[in-house]
Motif scaffolding. Structure first.
Motif, mmCIF file in Angstrom:
data_model
loop_
_atom_site.group_PDB
_atom_site.id
_atom_site.type_symbol
_atom_site.label_atom_id
_atom_site.label_comp_id
_atom_site.label_asym_id
_atom_site.label_seq_id
_atom_site.Cartn_x
_atom_site.Cartn_y
_atom_site.Cartn_z
ATOM 1 N N ARG A 246 8.148 -3.980 -5.764
ATOM 2 C CA ARG A 246 8.180 -4.524 -7.158
ATOM 3 C C ARG A 246 6.816 -4.638 -7.650
ATOM 4 O O ARG A 246 6.356 -4.358 -8.834
ATOM 5 C CB ARG A 246 8.284 -5.997 -6.753
ATOM 6 C CG ARG A 246 8.132 -7.036 -8.186
ATOM 7 C CD ARG A 246 9.013 -6.686 -9.284
ATOM 8 N NE ARG A 246 8.823 -7.744 -10.262
ATOM 9 C CZ ARG A 246 7.668 -7.712 -11.096
ATOM 10 N NH1 ARG A 246 6.809 -6.655 -10.893
ATOM 11 N NH2 ARG A 246 7.775 -8.419 -11.985
ATOM 12 N N TYR A 247 5.535 -4.865 -6.841
ATOM 13 C CA TYR A 247 4.304 -4.980 -7.275
ATOM 14 C C TYR A 247 3.205 -3.617 -6.973
ATOM 15 O O TYR A 247 2.216 -3.616 -7.714
ATOM 16 C CB TYR A 247 3.501 -6.083 -6.697
ATOM 17 C CG TYR A 247 4.412 -7.487 -7.066
ATOM 18 C CD1 TYR A 247 4.024 -8.078 -8.500
ATOM 19 C CD2 TYR A 247 5.097 -7.998 -6.442
ATOM 20 C CE1 TYR A 247 4.486 -9.016 -8.756
ATOM 21 C CE2 TYR A 247 5.948 -9.195 -7.164
ATOM 22 C CZ TYR A 247 5.301 -9.768 -8.131
ATOM 23 O OH TYR A 247 6.294 -10.957 -8.449
ATOM 24 N N ALA A 248 3.643 -2.957 -6.180
ATOM 25 C CA ALA A 248 2.373 -1.854 -5.927
ATOM 26 C C ALA A 248 2.541 -0.798 -7.038
ATOM 27 O O ALA A 248 3.441 -0.187 -7.576
ATOM 28 C CB ALA A 248 3.118 -0.981 -4.518
ATOM 29 N N VAL A 249 1.313 -0.371 -7.503
ATOM 30 C CA VAL A 249 1.115 0.491 -8.548
ATOM 31 C C VAL A 249 0.054 1.548 -7.868
ATOM 32 O O VAL A 249 -0.904 1.095 -7.128
ATOM 33 C CB VAL A 249 0.593 0.015 -9.735
ATOM 34 C CG1 VAL A 249 1.591 -0.664 -10.548
ATOM 35 C CG2 VAL A 249 -0.939 -0.585 -9.566
ATOM 36 N N GLY A 250 0.149 2.753 -8.070
ATOM 37 C CA GLY A 250 -0.898 3.695 -7.635
ATOM 38 C C GLY A 250 -0.792 3.927 -6.030
ATOM 39 O O GLY A 250 0.130 3.317 -5.463
ATOM 40 N N PRO A 251 -1.740 4.437 -5.410
ATOM 41 C CA PRO A 251 -1.705 4.387 -3.932
ATOM 42 C C PRO A 251 -1.580 3.199 -3.191
ATOM 43 O O PRO A 251 -2.262 2.127 -3.791
ATOM 44 C CB PRO A 251 -3.044 5.299 -3.554
ATOM 45 C CG PRO A 251 -3.513 5.886 -4.853
ATOM 46 C CD PRO A 251 -3.082 4.954 -5.961
ATOM 47 N N LEU A 252 -0.746 2.869 -2.115
ATOM 48 C CA LEU A 252 -0.901 1.742 -1.421
ATOM 49 C C LEU A 252 -1.938 1.395 -0.284
ATOM 50 O O LEU A 252 -1.640 2.420 0.628
ATOM 51 C CB LEU A 252 0.548 1.592 -0.917
ATOM 52 C CG LEU A 252 0.866 0.040 -0.065
ATOM 53 C CD1 LEU A 252 0.606 -1.079 -0.979
ATOM 54 C CD2 LEU A 252 2.445 0.144 0.275
ATOM 55 N N PHE A 253 -2.521 0.481 -0.055
ATOM 56 C CA PHE A 253 -3.245 0.117 1.004
ATOM 57 C C PHE A 253 -2.818 -1.135 1.618
ATOM 58 O O PHE A 253 -2.582 -1.967 0.923
ATOM 59 C CB PHE A 253 -4.918 0.004 0.474
ATOM 60 C CG PHE A 253 -5.591 1.290 0.176
ATOM 61 C CD1 PHE A 253 -6.722 1.732 0.847
ATOM 62 C CD2 PHE A 253 -5.206 1.929 -1.147
ATOM 63 C CE1 PHE A 253 -7.224 2.952 0.694
ATOM 64 C CE2 PHE A 253 -6.107 3.028 -1.298
ATOM 65 C CZ PHE A 253 -7.065 3.770 -0.421
ATOM 66 N N ILE A 254 -2.909 -1.267 2.926
ATOM 67 C CA ILE A 254 -2.421 -2.247 3.799
ATOM 68 C C ILE A 254 -3.561 -2.563 4.469
ATOM 69 O O ILE A 254 -4.025 -1.836 5.493
ATOM 70 C CB ILE A 254 -1.196 -2.030 4.163
ATOM 71 C CG1 ILE A 254 0.006 -1.923 3.395
ATOM 72 C CG2 ILE A 254 -0.730 -3.335 5.064
ATOM 73 C CD1 ILE A 254 1.300 -1.376 4.260
ATOM 74 N N LYS A 255 -3.841 -4.109 4.537
ATOM 75 C CA LYS A 255 -4.850 -4.674 5.444
ATOM 76 C C LYS A 255 -4.172 -5.998 5.748
ATOM 77 O O LYS A 255 -4.140 -6.887 5.057
ATOM 78 C CB LYS A 255 -6.216 -5.236 4.977
ATOM 79 C CG LYS A 255 -7.192 -6.029 5.364
ATOM 80 C CD LYS A 255 -7.323 -5.242 6.735
ATOM 81 C CE LYS A 255 -8.735 -6.344 7.474
ATOM 82 N NZ LYS A 255 -8.099 -7.524 8.076
ATOM 83 N N THR A 256 -3.842 -6.160 6.972
ATOM 84 C CA THR A 256 -3.209 -7.329 7.625
ATOM 85 C C THR A 256 -3.998 -8.208 8.399
ATOM 86 O O THR A 256 -5.305 -7.822 8.744
ATOM 87 C CB THR A 256 -1.760 -6.844 8.571
ATOM 88 O OG1 THR A 256 -1.151 -7.942 8.635
ATOM 89 C CG2 THR A 256 -2.206 -6.139 9.653
#
Length: 325
Positions: A246-256
């Motif tokens: 729903r919300y990701a635009v462009g490249p996706l980065f994940i920091k948890t």
């Protein structure tokens, strides 16, 4: 000028002290990493490669407890050195810095009469309205005796063996007299980083290269609702897939969050997975770009976040509702 000694217990402390060491005369400086620092051995290798610090690993968990009785400080010091495998040579260092003097290493500094400097653990911690740990300590019946004699342990800057306490703004700190306070703004430090300093930080805290095209990227900051007992892993995976869709635009980065053990690389094969142990300040101050969006679910992580044009905070109910859409 002699090198400094920096003692660190968290990744944030490592970040701050690496940058301070890089600007201080007398390097390379020594950085002690407590066993409390996540992934300390691998981190030490990357820190040494910067040439700014030489690291020493100290496993505080080997220390069994407090020594009392005659010559307690001397006996405790020798026991620590034998069990933990490190001995302080105070004469080698210009200054000794530690963020957590209530730790085993902090006790050791007091046993060594080291004359250390206590650093803030987070931005403005000496300016916070709730300082009950300090006030409770000072209300103890033996407080004055400990301060005057230097025997026994006092923390949070109250030990006579602590010579200075750093504050984000010493003029606003009421915990100590002006003779024991010094202003050292970590916020100003991070705001003033050069491109070379930012690049050095990335070599330490990023274990994979950043993509060449990252402008307009989305940063997803999940947390573990599974660890909190609020849902199954399968349900959480479905929720974060729906949030990203729903919300990701462009490249996706994940920091948890460090406690989240989800395999996000398997969940999002095309995403850039940032180290979960990396301090969030690296995202705010040390990347060569800013994010188009930062998205999280029922978390305070975005409160002080400045590296995104748009910040989206979803409630748990809002995030779960996306699964069926």
């Amino acid at each position: 000028m002699k090198p400094n000694l920096y003692i660190c217990h968290t990744a944030y402390q490592v970040l701050v002290d690496l940058l301070r060491a890089g600007r201080a005369e007398g390097g390379p400086h020594t950085m002690v990493l407590s066993a409390a620092v996540a992934d300390a051995e691998a981190l030490a290798v990357r820190l040494d490669k910067t040439g700014v610090v030489q690291t020493v690993l100290v496993d505080e968990t080997r220390w069994p407890g407090t020594v009392t009785g005659p010559l307690a400080a001397l006996r405790a010091r020798r026991a620590f050195e034998k069990l933990c495998g490190w001995k302080l040579d105070r004469g080698r260092y210009e200054n000794v810095y530690i963020h957590n003097d209530w730790s085993v290493l902090g006790r050791y500094l007091q046993d060594c009469h080291a004359g250390y400097i206590l650093c803030e653990d987070t931005f403005g911690s000496t300016l916070g309205p709730d300082q009950h740990l300090v006030t409770d300590q000072r209300a103890a019946p033996d407080f004055a005796q400990k301060q005057n004699s230097g025997k026994g342990y006092l923390y949070w800057g109250d030990s006579p063996w602590c010579k200075l306490v750093e504050s984000e703004d010493a003029s606003r700190c009421t915990l100590f007299g002006p003779e024991k306070l010094v202003t050292d703004s970590k916020g100003a430090l991070l705001q003033s980083l050069t491109d070379a300093e930012k690049a050095m930080v990335r070599t330490v805290f990023l274990t994979q290269p950043l993509p060449e095209q990252a402008e307009g990227a989305t940063l997803l900051l999940p947390r573990s609702f599974v660890a909190d007992g609020l849902m199954t892993q399968e349900h959480q995976d479905a929720m974060f897939r729906a949030v990203a869709a729903r919300y990701a635009v462009g490249p996706l980065f994940i920091k948890t969050h460090p406690r989240d053990t989800t395999d996000y690389q398997a969940l999002f094969p095309d995403a850039v997975i940032l180290e979960r142990t990396m301090p969030s300040e690296v995202l705010n101050f040390c990347l060569p770009f800013t994010f188009r969006r930062a998205v999280t679910v029922q978390s305070f992580v975005l409160r002080g976040f400045t590296a995104a044009e748009e910040k989206i905070l979803l409630t748990l109910e809002e995030a779960q509702a996306l699964i069926s859409q």
